[in-house]
Motif scaffolding. Structure first.
Motif, short mmCIF file in Angstrom:
data_model
loop_
_atom_site.label_atom_id
_atom_site.label_comp_id
_atom_site.label_asym_id
_atom_site.label_seq_id
_atom_site.Cartn_x
_atom_site.Cartn_y
_atom_site.Cartn_z
N LEU A 1 0.85 -1.18 0.00
CA LEU A 1 0.00 0.00 0.00
C LEU A 1 0.89 1.23 0.00
O LEU A 1 1.97 1.24 0.57
CB LEU A 1 -0.89 0.01 1.26
N ASN A 2 0.39 2.27 -0.66
CA ASN A 2 1.20 3.47 -0.78
C ASN A 2 0.72 4.52 0.20
O ASN A 2 -0.42 4.97 0.11
CB ASN A 2 1.11 4.00 -2.21
N PRO A 3 1.57 4.89 1.11
CA PRO A 3 1.12 5.92 2.06
C PRO A 3 0.84 7.26 1.39
O PRO A 3 0.03 8.03 1.88
CB PRO A 3 2.30 6.02 3.06
N ARG B 1 -2.80 11.85 0.25
CA ARG B 1 -3.53 12.72 -0.65
C ARG B 1 -5.00 12.72 -0.36
O ARG B 1 -5.68 13.74 -0.41
CB ARG B 1 -3.29 12.29 -2.10
N GLN B 2 -5.53 11.57 0.00
CA GLN B 2 -6.97 11.48 0.21
C GLN B 2 -7.40 12.21 1.47
O GLN B 2 -8.45 12.84 1.49
CB GLN B 2 -7.38 10.00 0.33
N HIS C 1 -4.28 14.98 7.31
CA HIS C 1 -2.83 14.79 7.36
C HIS C 1 -2.11 16.07 7.78
O HIS C 1 -1.22 16.06 8.61
CB HIS C 1 -2.35 14.33 5.99
N GLU C 2 -2.58 17.15 7.16
CA GLU C 2 -1.93 18.42 7.50
C GLU C 2 -2.16 18.77 8.95
O GLU C 2 -1.28 19.27 9.63
CB GLU C 2 -2.47 19.50 6.59
N PHE C 3 -3.38 18.53 9.40
CA PHE C 3 -3.70 18.80 10.81
C PHE C 3 -2.77 18.02 11.74
O PHE C 3 -2.28 18.53 12.76
CB PHE C 3 -5.16 18.43 11.06
#
Lengths: 262, 818, 101
Positions: free
Chosen positions: B694-696, B701-702, B707-709
């Protein structure tokens, strides 16, 4: 003064002569008028003087004469412009003073005055005049202002001195009548040849006072002048040596006036 | 040995262990002057001191065990050789284990004492409770006395103290040895700091090897002082000392702006917590009148009871009555049996206050922001201070102070712990700096400990403290080894495939990762049990939280969050391992230069990994659990029934071990869930980072916003900046302006006035006074000069004046005499 | 006694003329002559008082001393004047104003 006919006559003649002297233009014709004036005035003066002063003694006359000479001589000294003439008038004055001394029974002092003052000091002054005479003889005049100031001050001073001096009771006694003060020497009579003051003066200079009665109460005990005599003699010696040294011959500075060199 | 003799012996040993590092500090701080910067003298002194401290602590532990008959009762060694297949569920009653338990933790001294143990084992159980008290407490020195309040330096020794001492000194010794190797590039007169730019190049400075060890010694002294403290005030003193040492160590690279800022942040955030601590102290003082924990001897306790004795009776019960006005009052037993009451809320406030200090020190929500930044310090510092010891001090204090906390306070502690553990775990998922991951992991595990203590798992929480200390310090040292090997590269995206180059580091790290995730082969289903230390402790925590939920229905989060956290922990820990050690190298340059660390660095790794595996051997039947249970606060084994006013029930040991569904106890159920979640997390990490199926990046991106948070660390730093830092800057700007305009203006005004006055005065003096004097002199001069013209030098004028003057004088005389 | 007053008068006239002479003459020798006049006035006073009052012989002795000292003083003054003349080539006392203020 006697005012009789001769008096008025002589007076008229004198006045006429004076008028004629003054009014005649021609100098050569003045002579008679001059003669008239002089003769009449002379006779008048002598006659009136004799009348006025008939009680005066010889000494009084001499006194006045000598006194007048002194004063006039002094005036002459003051008023002359020429220093040589001043010297002459000084000689007159000093000589008359010497006469006064003689009249005042100070025979030795008068003699000394003549010898030392007139004969020594004045000659010295004249020598000084000679030695300090520069080329063209320049008379150094004083300005009139200074004359006036000097006259004022001097008259004031004269007045003051006279007023103060005449106001004092000097308790003067004419010892000439009461007895000559200078001759306490009872033994000797007053002999001109001896000189009445010389011996007492000499004794006094040696420290003895025979003219004083030392027993009298109130008299100071022996006022001898031996010490002052010695001091003065030494003083004189020193002064003369000093003066001789001061006045020795020095290289005189060159003739340009105004330069100061020592 | 009589109890008093044992007390003196134990206090002597522990005091030596405590004060030796201070002496070491005094020597080492001047080592730069005695010996050169190039020699490791300071390090040897430090290692010697702390090693001797370890020996003393171990001796104390063994003495205690031997003389109190603890080993005899529990007989762990015999048990070791007669191992029962199934671990067995025994409900330890009254803190004493019925059967013998063994542990191979203390191998060396067990060999010594095994004969002893065997002997005593034959005699059965001799509960000599009356002879040896659970606690030895005493006083060294009285600092001050204010009325009835006495401030003193004293000790409080029970088995928890002994275990903590041993753990701290052991880990500290390993880390000191590690640091000899890690800090060896400071052994130079010209150290080049590549993180500080000066002019064209980097900063050159003399090496600071000896100072590092001086600070480490000072820190050891402070930490041990905190552990041995016999009263809350002494705890506070050493609390602050530990904070200072942390500051000095974080800011070790003083020229780096990031390091010095991080040190400031650590200290200031700690200070915020200490504010609450002080409030708690003040409430304690005014309500209780004493700071001492407890006075063990009964006669002295009647005179001067400690805090615990004033609040709780022998069974650990607190007396709450309702006063006339309806408010709840707590009854305190004072000296000579007197009673006084304090309001209940005051006790709650005191507890919350003391806990605030723990929030600051142990980096709980909301004061967790300092710990990630504290990674600016060298890695040994992170290993010792910020994973094993200092941050554990907060948990230790909660454990020590436990009898003083009311159930309301406990539930608060639990929730804060839960929030912290979840939040930190989520941030750790996206962190890329290897030390940051470990830092967030530390915060998360501390949250676990707090949660455990809050839900009534006293022993579980402290067990987790000990095990966490071992495996976290192990992992930090491994990361230090990696950083050292990769020449100070800390970013994981640049690493990869390092296990071929650094095998020892890689596999010890793996041991630590498995320990923290709690992967195990449970003995319930298979013939044998293999579990590392973390499994047991985490298990116990989750079990206790499940029991708590069982007793208090509304606190379901307190079970869900630790469970979720366990999964996330497994995920990010394995992510870290796979990222760093497995796969292909992402930066060839670093991979080429990577090398295994020297022996001075990997030997401590091996030692620590050994303890990471075996320190909590046999979980609840193990020796470590038994030691900790011995010091449990009274009443904890039974739990507490819901009482006014909060009506919160706290589970005891038997709650954890009662049957829940079918034949499985609460403990078993919780254990199953925890293991399932951990395995799921590990497999997920393997799929993402190990096998790369699986690609993190896709996931990133999703859920870009999320993620930014998370990358922004939940934006706490920005929040605090806006809430506190900016207003303070604004106010200080105002005050600076006030100072500049008003105060400086006033000062300048007064000085200008003084200058003006003096100027005027000078002018007055010059013109008026001097003028007057000069005028007088001038007049005199002029008069004299004009009189000069009178003297013309002309003789005739003089004569005239003489004559005139003569006339004038005579006139005068004439007039006067008229 | 009128004689005494008369002598005093003469002496005063002498004295004042001497002072005027000293005050007005520009020639140094002229000034010295004024000095002589003053000294003579004093001498005259001495002698007059010696004659007319109880002063007696002392007055005459003193006047002797005065004469001697006057002579000495005249010598020295003349030496000074001579020196002055040698240095400045003038005997004008108005030129001797180096000691002016």
């Amino acid at each position: 003064m006697a005012t009789n006919f001769f008096f008025w006559l002589l007076l008229v003649v004198a006045i006429a002569g004076l008028a004629g002297l003054l009014l005649v233009r021609d100098a050569s014709r003045r002579t008679p008028w001059l003669a008239a004036f002089l003769v009449s005035f002379g006779v008048l003066a002598v006659w009136q003087s004799a009348v006025m002063f008939k009680d005066t003694t010889a000494s009084q006359v001499l006194f006045s004469l000598f006194g007048a000479a002194v004063c006039f001589g002094a005036l002459g000294v003051v008023l002359s412009q020429n220093v040589v003439r001043m010297a002459f008038w000084l000689i007159v004055s000093l000589g008359s003073t010497s006469g006064l001394f003689f009249l005042l029974n100070a025979d030795f002092v008068g003699a000394v005055q003549l010898l030392v003052y007139v004969g020594g000091t004045l000659v010295l002054l004249i020598f000084g005049v000679m030695l300090t005479a520069s080329g063209p003889y320049v008379t150094m005049k004083t300005s009139p202002t200074e004359w006036v100031a000097a006259a004022v001050v001097s008259s004031l001073l004269l007045g003051l001195i006279l007023v103060s001096a005449f106001g004092v009771d000097w308790q003067a006694v004419d010892y000439a009548e009461a007895g000559n003060t200078t001759t306490q020497d009872a033994s000797a009579g007053s002999s001109v040849q001896e000189g009445t003051t010389l011996r007492p003066l000499g004794w006094a200079l040696l420290g003895l006072r025979p003219d004083k009665d030392l027993q009298k109460p109130g008299e100071p005990s022996g006022v001898g002048y031996l010490l002052p005599f010695e001091i003065v003699s030494v003083h004189l010696l020193v002064v003369l040596i000093g003066a001789a040294y001061l006045a020795r011959a020095k290289r005189r500075v060159d003739q340009t006036p105004g330069t100061t060199a020592l | 040995m009589e109890p008093d003799q044992l007390k003196n012996w134990l206090s002597l040993l522990l005091t030596i262990a405590w004060l030796l590092p201070l002496g070491g500090f005094a020597l080492e701080i001047f080592a730069g002057f005695w010996s050169t910067r190039l020699k490791k003298t300071a390090a040897y002194i430090a290692v010697g001191c702390i090693g001797a401290g370890f020996v003393c602590s171990l001796t104390a532990l063994c003495s205690w065990g031997m003389h109190t008959g603890y080993w005899a009762e529990h007989d762990y060694l015999t048990k070791f050789f007669q191992e029962t297949p199934l671990g067995g569920d025994h409900a330890p009653a009254d803190g004493h284990a019925a059967d013998g338990h063994h542990g191979s933790e203390h191998d060396a001294h067990h060999d010594e004492h095994s004969a002893h143990g065997a002997e005593h084992g034959a005699h059965g159980h001799e509960h000599d409770e009356s002879k040896y008290p659970t606690v030895f407490a005493g006083r060294y020195y009285q600092l001050a006395e204010f009325g009835s309040l006495q401030l003193e330096i004293g000790y409080y020794i029970d088995s928890l103290t002994l275990v903590m001492f041993t753990m701290v000194t052991l880990i500290a010794t390993c880390i000191h040895v590690f640091a000899i190797g890690y800090m060896s590039d400071e052994l130079t007169e010209d150290y080049v700091d590549h993180f500080v730019h000066v002019g064209e190049g980097h900063l050159h400075r003399p090496g600071r090897f000896y100072r590092f060890f001086a600070f480490l010694s000072l820190f050891s002294f402070s930490m041990l002082g905190l552990v041995i403290a016999g009263n809350v005030f002494m705890v506070f003193i050493f609390w602050e000392l530990v904070g200072i040492c942390s500051y000095l160590l974080i800011g070790f690279y003083t020229e780096r702006k990031s390091a010095s800022t991080a040190a400031n942040k650590a200290f200031i955030v700690n200070r915020v917590g200490d504010f609450g601590f002080l409030i708690g102290l003040m409430i304690l003082w005014t309500s209780f009148g004493t700071f001492a924990f407890s006075e063990p001897s009964a006669e002295k306790a009647a005179e001067n009871p400690g805090l615990f004795q004033m609040l709780r009776d022998d069974h650990g019960q607190m007396t709450v009555e309702i006063a006339d006005d309806g408010s709840h009052q707590v009854v305190l037993t004072g000296p000579e049996g007197t009673h006084k009451t304090i309001p209940y809320y005051l006790l709650v406030a005191a507890g919350i206050g003391i806990f605030c200090g723990c929030v600051g020190k142990s980096a709980q929500f909301p004061l967790q922001t300092w710990l990630p930044d504290a990674m600016e310090g060298p890695t040994p510092v992170s290993a010792l201070v910020h994973s094993a010891t200092m941050v554990a001090a907060g948990v230790y204090l909660v454990g020590r102070f436990y009898p003083m906390f009311t159930p309301e306070v406990l539930v608060t502690i639990a929730y804060i712990g839960a929030i912290t553990l979840f939040m930190a775990a989520t941030i750790a998922v996206v962190a890329t700096d290897i030390k940051r991951v470990l830092a967030y992991s530390t915060i998360s595990q501390l949250g676990y400990m707090m949660l455990s203590l809050g839900v009534g798992g006293w022993v579980a929480g402290l067990l987790h403290l000990i095990t966490h200390a071992f495996f976290k310090s192990l992992m930090f040292l491994c990361s230090g080894s990696v950083i050292h090997g990769c020449h100070h590269e800390q970013e994981m995206p640049k690493m990869g495939g390092l296990r071929k180059k650094m095998p020892i580091t890689a596999y010890t790290m793996l041991i630590g990762v498995i320990a923290i995730t709690g992967l195990a082969i449970p003995g319930t289903y298979f013939g044998f049990q293999f579990a590392m230390s973390g499994y047991h402790s985490k298990d116990a925590i989750v079990a206790t939280s499940l029991a708590y939920w069982g007793l208090n229905d509304q606190h379901v989060l307190l079970f869900i969050l630790p469970l979720a956290g366990a999964g996330i922990t497994a995920f990010y820990m394995f992510r870290l391992w796979f990222y760093t050690f497995a796969g292909e190298p992402r930066d060839q340059h670093i991979h080429d230069h990577a090398h295994e660390s020297p022996a001075v660095m990997w030997v401590p790794l091996v030692i620590l990994s050994f303890f990471a595996i075996f320190c909590a051997y046999d979980g609840e039947q193990g020796p470590l659990w038994g030691l900790l249970v011995h010091s449990e606060p009274a009443g904890m084994d039974h739990g507490f029934d819901p009482a006014a006013p909060g009506q919160i029930a706290v589970p005891g040991h038997h709650h954890v071990h009662e049957k829940m569904s079918g034949d499985a106890t609460v403990h078993d159920v919780a254990g199953r869930y925890a293991l399932a979640v951990a395995i799921a997390g590990a497999i997920l990490a393997y799929l993402f980072y190990g096998a790369r199926l699986l690609n993190p990046a896709d996931v990133r991106r999703q859920v870009a916003g999320l993620h930014e948070f998370l990358v922004e660390k939940w934006r706490f730093d920005e929040l605090y900046d806006a809430m506190f830092v900016k207003p303070v800057h604004v106010i200080s700007g105002w005050i600076a302006a006030l100072d500049r305009v008003v105060i400086d203006g006033f000062l300048h005004g007064t000085s200008k006035a003084a200058v003006d006055v003096s100027t005027w005065d000078r002018r007055f003096d010059e013109q008026v006074i001097d003028g007057l004097v000069n005028w007088v002199g001038d007049r005199t001069f002029r008069v004299g000069r004009s009189l000069r013209f009178v003297q013309t030098g002309r003789l005739r004028q003089y004569v005239m004046f003489i004559a005139g003057g003569l006339f004038g004088v005579l006139m005068l005389v004439y007039i006067l005499t008229l | 006694m009128p004689e005494l007053n008369f002598c005093i008068l003469i002496g005063a006239v002498l004295f004042v003329s001497g002072v005027v002479c000293m005050a007005t003459k520009r020639n140094a020798i002229g000034v010295l002559m004024g000095v002589e006049l003053v000294l003579n006035a004093a001498n005259l006073n001495f002698v007059a008082f010696a004659r007319y009052t109880a002063l007696g012989l002392d007055g005459q002795i003193l006047s002797l001393f005065v004469i001697v000292l006057a002579a000495a003083e005249a010598a020295v003054a003349l030496a000074i004047a001579l020196n002055f003349y040698n240095n400045h080539l003038t005997i004008d006392v108005d030129r001797a104003d180096d000691l002016h203020g």
